[in-house]
Design an enzyme around this catalytic site. Structure first.
Site, short mmCIF file in Angstrom:
data_model
loop_
_atom_site.label_atom_id
_atom_site.label_comp_id
_atom_site.label_asym_id
_atom_site.label_seq_id
_atom_site.Cartn_x
_atom_site.Cartn_y
_atom_site.Cartn_z
N HIS A 1 26.94 0.79 14.16
CA HIS A 1 25.50 1.06 14.32
C HIS A 1 25.22 2.37 13.57
O HIS A 1 25.07 3.43 14.17
CB HIS A 1 25.13 1.18 15.79
CG HIS A 1 25.02 -0.13 16.50
ND1 HIS A 1 26.12 -0.82 16.99
CD2 HIS A 1 23.94 -0.91 16.80
CE1 HIS A 1 25.71 -1.95 17.57
NE2 HIS A 1 24.39 -2.02 17.46
N GLU B 1 23.91 -8.67 12.44
CA GLU B 1 22.58 -9.19 12.85
C GLU B 1 21.53 -8.95 11.76
O GLU B 1 20.35 -8.70 12.06
CB GLU B 1 22.16 -8.58 14.19
CG GLU B 1 23.14 -8.90 15.31
CD GLU B 1 22.82 -8.24 16.65
OE1 GLU B 1 21.74 -7.64 16.80
OE2 GLU B 1 23.67 -8.33 17.55
N TRP C 1 15.71 -5.73 13.07
CA TRP C 1 15.65 -4.60 14.00
C TRP C 1 16.53 -3.43 13.57
O TRP C 1 16.45 -2.36 14.13
CB TRP C 1 15.98 -5.02 15.43
CG TRP C 1 17.13 -5.98 15.56
CD1 TRP C 1 18.44 -5.67 15.67
CD2 TRP C 1 17.05 -7.41 15.60
NE1 TRP C 1 19.19 -6.82 15.77
CE2 TRP C 1 18.37 -7.90 15.73
CE3 TRP C 1 15.99 -8.34 15.51
CZ2 TRP C 1 18.68 -9.27 15.79
CZ3 TRP C 1 16.28 -9.70 15.56
CH2 TRP C 1 17.61 -10.15 15.71
N TYR D 1 22.63 -13.90 22.62
CA TYR D 1 22.73 -13.59 24.04
C TYR D 1 21.98 -14.60 24.89
O TYR D 1 20.96 -15.14 24.47
CB TYR D 1 22.16 -12.18 24.30
CG TYR D 1 23.09 -11.10 23.82
CD1 TYR D 1 24.01 -10.52 24.67
CD2 TYR D 1 23.08 -10.68 22.49
CE1 TYR D 1 24.89 -9.53 24.23
CE2 TYR D 1 23.95 -9.70 22.04
CZ TYR D 1 24.85 -9.13 22.93
OH TYR D 1 25.72 -8.16 22.49
N GLU E 1 29.32 -11.45 19.28
CA GLU E 1 28.71 -10.80 20.46
C GLU E 1 28.00 -11.87 21.26
O GLU E 1 27.26 -12.69 20.71
CB GLU E 1 27.61 -9.80 20.08
CG GLU E 1 28.06 -8.50 19.50
CD GLU E 1 26.87 -7.57 19.21
OE1 GLU E 1 25.86 -7.59 19.94
OE2 GLU E 1 26.98 -6.82 18.23
#
Ligand code: BMA
Length: 367
Positions: free
Chosen positions: A120, A182, A187, A253, A287
């Site tokens: 990140h 991702e 985002w 998720y 994830e």
């Protein structure tokens, strides 16, 4: 460069031909890749983010892991994140010191576990977080971009850390590096709305080339992982090429609607495993999880049926945060889903570390 392992042969079978790809990886790293290919389709390894760094109500306790406290076994795969390494060598964005991270990574390897590292990263253009999307940053950090030097400095710090991941006898610990994840969502600063496919691919290749060639790291496998997969074309739009990817994955998720999660998983897994087969890559769910696990049978009745028919190598559950009481994905021993998690551990298809270690995945001709 970047040619990695385009072969399904075992290390022993192909070493007589001195395949360029395998020669670029340490023997343990090449063996890991080969083992992951062999495992997919037979077993699914269980992973947990930050498993032995902290958990619900505890931090940095030697030997502790919520997965182990509940099931009796460590996870097979350990996820870690090096966000903030690029700006501060003390602790990552979730306050795990890099010294502790290094210790936990080496420990996991010595037990026979697998380490994967996401990033990140700080936005190199303005020093904001990974979620700072106020600038069109990717183009600015490519060679010739105004902020390229800052990015090179980031990579140098990453390379130094990766180089420091060695056992006492000097063996480099194999690492599955999973940068710019991702990216099909919007985002993070590297997300789809903030760079063209060409720029994303250029950033990926620059990063992989820097770490593998410039820095000479031979203990890295590289994982490309999107968010939920919609179509094969969408997944491959920003794919940097077979020479730059070892593992293909995605993150998704479970929210309140479990049926919708199962549908999304089945679509993503169908596309992912086809791509992996076509390109001889290792497929994985990089994830997932259900925050707080409100369904006490979620592991055996939602997650397991969703994944069991697909030849993925691992499924990684997200972290059990210490300072965010509602942010956890693995049940602690008294949690209502603990029994179900233990049952999940006993499923023959699912391997935790106790099932993985006997396979000696870092030995060249195993499993
Ligand atoms: C997110 C959350 C954040 C965390 C980040 C990096 O999904 O868990 O709290 O900082 O991952 O680990």
């Amino acid at each position: 460069m970047g040619i990695t392992q385009q072969t399904g042969f075992s290390f022993i079978a192909c070493c007589c031909f001195v395949h360029v790809a395998v020669a670029d990886l340490t023997p343990e790293t090449a063996a890991l890749l080969n083992s992951l290919k062999t495992i997919s389709g037979k077993h699914i390894l269980l992973g947990h983010q930050d498993a032995t760094a902290y958990g619900v109500d505890w931090s940095a306790e030697p030997g502790k892991s919520d997965v182990k406290s509940t099931s009796g076994a460590y996870p097979a795969v350990y996820g870690w994140d090096v966000g903030h390494l690029e700006i501060d060598n003390a602790a990552n964005l979730d306050n795990v010191s890099f010294d502790l991270l290094r210790i936990r990574i080496v420990e996991a390897y010595k037990r026979g576990g697998i380490n994967t590292i996401s990033w990140h990263s700080t936005n190199p253009v303005n020093g904001g977080s990974a979620w700072d999307t106020t600038q069109y940053s990717v183009r600015e950090i490519l060679p010739k971009g105004k902020h390229h030097d800052t990015y090179v400095n980031y990579l140098q710090r990453l390379a130094d850390f990766f180089k420091s991941l060695t056992t006492n006898d000097g063996t480099a610990v194999p690492i599955i590096f999973r940068p710019f994840h991702e990216h099909t969502g919007s985002w993070f600063w590297w997300g789809a709305a903030f760079c063209t496919p060409e720029d994303y691919i250029a950033l990926w290749r620059y990063t992989a080339d820097y770490l593998r060639n410039e820095s000479g790291l031979k203990n890295l496998l590289i994982a490309y992982s999107s968010s939920t997969i919609n179509t094969e074309a969408n997944y491959l739009e920003r794919y940097p090429g077979d020479g730059y990817v070892d593992i293909v994955g995605f993150d998704d998720y479970c929210m309140d609607d479990e049926a919708a999660y199962i549908d999304r998983m089945s679509n993503s897994l169908r596309i992912l495993t086809k791509i992996a087969k076509d390109r001889d890559k290792v497929p994985a769910i990089t994830e997932t999880g259900y925050e707080q696990i409100p369904n006490p049978n979620w592991f055996t009745q939602v997650l397991y049926p969703a994944i069991k028919d697909y030849p993925i190598a691992w499924v990684l559950l997200w972290r059990n945060a210490i300072n965010r009481p509602n942010h956890y994905y693995v049940p602690y021993p008294t949690h209502p889903a603990a029994d179900d998690f233990r049952e999940f551990h006993r499923l023959p298809t699912i391997l935790f570390e106790d099932g993985l270690a006997p396979l000696h995945i870092y030995q060249p001709s195993k499993p």
